[in-house]
Write an enzyme that holds these catalytic residues in place. Structure first.
Site, short mmCIF file in Angstrom:
data_model
loop_
_atom_site.label_atom_id
_atom_site.label_comp_id
_atom_site.label_asym_id
_atom_site.label_seq_id
_atom_site.Cartn_x
_atom_site.Cartn_y
_atom_site.Cartn_z
CG ASP A 7 -45.64 -15.86 48.71
OD1 ASP A 7 -45.81 -14.52 48.80
OD2 ASP A 7 -45.75 -15.99 47.98
CG ASP A 9 -52.04 -15.44 47.84
OD1 ASP A 9 -52.61 -16.08 48.58
OD2 ASP A 9 -52.18 -15.12 47.17
#
Lengths: 174, 174
Positions: A7, A9
């Site tokens: 991922d 953020d």
């Protein structure tokens, strides 16, 4: 080679630093870090949706410490993809591409996926800070600690608190 | 519900119309459609990389006839995702989002994936005009005819020549 889905953020990009900075600029208040533990982003920062739609929010996010060095090694040992939920904030699409190029130049454009839902990606391992992404994934799942998930029981997911712990888990020779 | 992965350029968006238009604006020559059959895009149009990096190229692409009506029905019968290789032309990212919103307003942002490589997406059926995407896919694969693939043996992939044929194949009640 195992496929590793990472991922952006809250795992590579320190969006909480940006939330704090924007909140301070708006209200003048320097928020205490412990005040937001266990709160969802939208509860912790009431104007979060305005912040993430502001040009520069993603482009100027700091890198989470240790991620560059560990990712460089993971990129040698795994089939690595960066998968980011960006479609809800479509102005962020190009900024996210630029940010990754700037801070992780050893990754190629072939390794970036910007999506709405992560249900459509498949792999062997997923590293993410959101349960909504990990819960759907059919492989090994690793929860990266961020304030919003800090008090939650990780359940079937393995919790890591920083990039040193990611390295210890995924790079046995580290 | 089966997951259906649909490509954008050359399946929903008529990029060949744009290639022809840009080529004509540049050279003044109205190209004969049959002249490019069997040629890759880069062979058929020598400045294709300049065209696809021009602002407006994707935003102003016409919709391939029949796709809207059939997609509206497919969206009821399948778990539908639009997956587009956009990362090679990062300026196209936002244009692709806008184009889809404009022409396919019944699709949500959760259903759009903009990626570099499609190897990372999983599903039951993939509809695409490029072998490089279909060949990696573990489900049923459907090749949408475009000039660059028109002379090729579809191999294990099923060939469709237009959206009427897509409907006949995927919507038995059509």
């Amino acid at each position: 080679m195992q496929r590793l889905i990472v991922d952006m953020d809250g795992v590579l990009a320190d969006v909480y630093s940006q939330f704090r900075k924007y909140e301070k600029e708006e209200s003048g208040i320097n928020q205490e870090p412990h005040a937001i533990i266990g709160k969802k982003e939208g509860e912790a920062y009431k104007n979060v949706r305005i912040y993430v739609n502001t040009p520069g929010f993603f482009l100027e996010a700091p890198v989470i410490p240790g991620s560059i060095e560990v990712m460089e090694q993971l990129n040698r040992e795994y089939e690595l993809f960066i998968v980011s939920s960006a479609m809800e904030f479509p102005l962020s699409l190009y900024e996210k591409y630029q940010w990754l190029q700037q801070h992780f130049p050893f990754l190629s454009w072939q390794q970036l996926v910007l999506c709405g839902s992560k249900k459509v990606v498949s792999g062997d391992i997923m590293l993410d800070d959101h349960f909504k992404n990990l819960d759907h994934f059919n492989g090994k799942t690793i929860l990266f600690t961020q304030p919003h998930n800090q008090l939650a029981d990780p359940g079937r997911h393995e919790r890591v608190n920083n990039w040193k712990e990611v390295a210890e888990l995924l790079l046995p020779q580290w």
